[in-house]
Design a protein around this motif. Structure first.
Motif, short mmCIF file in Angstrom:
data_model
loop_
_atom_site.label_atom_id
_atom_site.label_comp_id
_atom_site.label_asym_id
_atom_site.label_seq_id
_atom_site.Cartn_x
_atom_site.Cartn_y
_atom_site.Cartn_z
N ALA A 12 46.70 2.89 -19.22
CA ALA A 12 45.52 3.45 -18.55
C ALA A 12 44.48 3.84 -19.59
CB ALA A 12 45.92 4.67 -17.73
N GLY A 13 43.23 3.53 -19.32
CA GLY A 13 42.15 3.86 -20.23
C GLY A 13 41.19 2.69 -20.35
N ARG A 14 40.37 2.73 -21.39
CA ARG A 14 39.37 1.69 -21.59
C ARG A 14 39.53 1.07 -22.98
NH1 ARG A 14 34.41 5.25 -19.31
NH2 ARG A 14 35.71 6.88 -20.22
N LEU A 15 39.20 -0.24 -23.06
CA LEU A 15 39.51 -0.99 -24.27
C LEU A 15 38.28 -1.79 -24.71
CD1 LEU A 15 42.07 -1.58 -26.03
CD2 LEU A 15 42.36 -3.66 -24.67
N VAL A 16 37.93 -1.62 -26.00
CA VAL A 16 36.88 -2.42 -26.65
C VAL A 16 37.57 -3.29 -27.69
CG1 VAL A 16 34.82 -2.38 -28.11
CG2 VAL A 16 35.09 -0.68 -26.30
N ALA A 34 41.85 -8.84 -21.85
CA ALA A 34 42.27 -7.46 -21.58
C ALA A 34 41.16 -6.44 -21.78
CB ALA A 34 43.45 -7.10 -22.49
N ALA A 35 40.10 -6.82 -22.50
CA ALA A 35 39.06 -5.86 -22.88
C ALA A 35 38.17 -5.49 -21.70
CB ALA A 35 38.21 -6.45 -24.00
N ASP A 36 37.73 -4.23 -21.70
CA ASP A 36 36.67 -3.82 -20.78
C ASP A 36 35.32 -4.33 -21.27
OD1 ASP A 36 38.01 -1.98 -18.73
OD2 ASP A 36 38.76 -1.19 -20.63
N VAL A 37 35.18 -4.44 -22.58
CA VAL A 37 33.98 -5.02 -23.18
C VAL A 37 34.37 -5.54 -24.56
CG1 VAL A 37 33.21 -2.75 -24.02
CG2 VAL A 37 31.57 -4.63 -23.87
N LEU A 45 27.54 -0.39 -25.59
CA LEU A 45 28.94 -0.41 -25.18
C LEU A 45 29.21 0.64 -24.10
CD1 LEU A 45 30.64 -0.84 -28.67
CD2 LEU A 45 30.45 -2.57 -26.87
N ALA A 46 28.60 1.82 -24.24
CA ALA A 46 28.80 2.90 -23.28
C ALA A 46 28.35 2.49 -21.89
CB ALA A 46 28.06 4.15 -23.73
N ARG A 47 27.22 1.78 -21.81
CA ARG A 47 26.75 1.36 -20.50
C ARG A 47 27.73 0.39 -19.84
NH1 ARG A 47 21.33 -1.85 -18.40
NH2 ARG A 47 21.77 -1.43 -16.20
N CYS A 48 28.29 -0.54 -20.64
CA CYS A 48 29.27 -1.48 -20.09
C CYS A 48 30.53 -0.74 -19.62
CB CYS A 48 29.64 -2.51 -21.15
SG CYS A 48 28.34 -3.71 -21.52
N LEU A 49 30.93 0.30 -20.36
CA LEU A 49 32.14 1.05 -20.00
C LEU A 49 31.94 1.93 -18.78
CD1 LEU A 49 33.27 2.07 -23.60
CD2 LEU A 49 34.43 0.43 -22.12
N ASP A 50 30.73 2.47 -18.64
CA ASP A 50 30.48 3.48 -17.59
C ASP A 50 29.83 2.93 -16.33
OD1 ASP A 50 31.49 5.24 -19.45
OD2 ASP A 50 29.53 6.00 -20.09
N ASP A 51 29.31 1.71 -16.40
CA ASP A 51 28.60 1.13 -15.26
C ASP A 51 29.29 -0.17 -14.86
OD1 ASP A 51 26.86 -0.03 -13.46
OD2 ASP A 51 25.04 0.47 -14.58
N PRO A 52 30.28 -0.12 -13.98
CA PRO A 52 31.03 -1.32 -13.60
C PRO A 52 30.16 -2.43 -13.03
CG PRO A 52 32.14 0.66 -12.82
CD PRO A 52 30.80 1.10 -13.32
N GLU A 53 29.12 -2.07 -12.27
CA GLU A 53 28.25 -3.08 -11.69
C GLU A 53 27.50 -3.83 -12.78
OE1 GLU A 53 24.55 -3.34 -8.51
OE2 GLU A 53 25.97 -1.66 -8.40
N HIS A 54 27.00 -3.11 -13.77
CA HIS A 54 26.31 -3.73 -14.90
C HIS A 54 27.26 -4.66 -15.66
CE1 HIS A 54 24.06 -4.21 -18.65
NE2 HIS A 54 25.07 -3.68 -19.31
#
Length: 407
Positions: free
Chosen positions: A230-234, A307-310, A364-373
């Motif tokens: 669980a979490g976010r991955l760059v 696997a990456a979120d971004v 990177l923060a926008r990609c992690l925090d804004d799923p639609e973007h």
């Protein structure tokens, strides 16, 4: 394919060849040569391998691959003596290859890749009046931000300039590199832009999996880095050198980690390992930044992209940037640095305008925090890559360039 211009025969000088793939030139060779196998043009490739590798010749379709044992090719040069051995080995390799091409007298086009093959190209042009095409994949030794000027890099630059003057045609992977070389004084009328493709068999396989199978692979990779998965991955992949942006990503980590304690940043690759480790310690981000200090096989790299979120590739110098194109093809949100030519990523990736950690962290923060973007970026990236790039098109455009100069 009938109706398309073809040279009668080609000799290709490319030092890095499969299976000894460690950099971008090797990845290019690994994908392009199979795409050339069934094009009805006999192609002989000459590559350099270390003394511990088997020297052998193998043929697949119309491509014959000659692996020539060459001193100094077994790994990165160790110290001044190792560098001298490597250079001497490359000189000997080029002379051997040029002699074989000139003896053949087959009326072929000679294609040389980067400065490592320039001497063979120059010898063939001067001694045999053979038409030569010069492929330039990178000029990072003297153009990348922070590149050190040494006697070796000065010699490489002189060799490139000599080959550029003598070459009948110069092929580059992107418009940005074309413009860079024109500014350096190279002839625009002899420069051709031939983009790379993106298809790797494993990448195509992953892209074609069902949603459930892709989610299973994502979960397996994420569980290695995120507690409980669980979490976010760059994810970053590339050489750990200043112009590739790995250090910029580490410097961006403190700002990116504010309010995101579940975040992990994975650095895949090697290079300036000691400086990267010092920087991670100095920034105090060792708990969140994972650096393995080694390159992974392509299937593992692709699984990490999936696997990456971004995915982050913040290069300040990047003539093409195959890793970003591959991540986009897998439908991942991608952020690239100012070194990428705008046309390479198009509207399918966020391109930072500067090499600053702050701008990178914000993107990177926008990609992690804004799923639609992030989802929109991923869709546009995949569409852009599939509409623009393929190794089939690269092979056809490459042969068309050779046909321009064939005599």
């Amino acid at each position: 394919m009938p109706g398309l211009a073809r040279p009668r025969r080609c000799h290709v000088v490319c030092t890095e060849i499969p299976p000894g793939v460690v950099g971008g030139l090797g990845r290019y060779a690994e994908r392009l040569f199979p795409a050339l196998r069934d094009r009805d043009v006999p192609i002989e490739v000459f590559g350099a391998v270390g003394r511990d590798a088997p020297a052998r010749t193998e043929r697949t379709g119309g491509v014959t691959l000659h692996r020539l044992r060459t001193a100094g090719q077994s790994g990165p040069p160790q110290g001044a003596v190792g560098a001298l051995v490597r250079i001497a080995g490359l000189v000997a390799f080029n002379v051997r290859v040029a002699a074989r091409i000139l003896r053949a007298r087959s009326g072929a086009v000679v294609a040389v890749h980067d400065w490592m093959g320039c001497l063979a190209g120059i010898l063939c042009r001067l001694l045999g009046r053979v038409p030569v095409v010069f492929h330039v994949h990178t000029c990072e030794h003297n153009t990348a931000p922070g590149a050190r000027r040494t006697l070796v890099t000065a010699g490489i630059t002189a060799l490139e300039n000599a080959q550029a003057r003598l070459a009948d045609l110069i092929v580059v992977p992107g418009a940005g590199m074309r413009d860079e070389l024109v500014a350096r004084g190279w002839p625009r009328d002899r420069l051709r832009v031939v983009p790379h493709g993106f298809e790797d068999p494993e990448l195509v396989r992953l892209a074609g999996l069902s949603v459930d199978d892709r989610d299973r692979i994502r979960a397996e990779v994420r569980a290695r880095y995120l507690p409980g998965g669980a979490g976010r991955l760059v994810v970053f992949a590339g050489r750990l050198s200043p112009h590739k942006g790995a250090h910029t990503l580490v410097k961006a980590a403190p700002e990116l980690l504010r309010g995101r304690d579940d975040l992990r940043i994975v650095l895949i690759g090697s290079g300036d390992d000691a400086e990267t480790a010092r920087l991670i310690e100095r920034e105090g981000v060792g708990r969140h930044v994972v650096a393995g200090y080694r390159f992974l096989a392509a299937p593992e790299v692709f699984a990490h992209f999936l696997a990456a979120d971004v995915c982050a590739f913040p290069s300040t110098y990047e003539p093409f940037g195959l890793v970003a194109v591959e991540a986009m093809a897998l439908g991942r949100p991608v952020v690239v640095g100012p070194g990428y030519s705008p046309e390479v990523a198009g509207d399918g990736a966020v391109r930072c305008r500067t090499g600053s950690p702050g701008e990178l962290a914000a993107a990177l923060a926008r990609c992690l925090d804004d799923p639609e973007h992030a989802a929109g970026l991923a869709r546009r990236g995949a569409a852009h890559v599939r509409a623009r790039y393929s190794w089939t098109r690269t092979a056809e455009a490459t042969l068309a360039a050779y046909a321009e100069v064939a005599r």
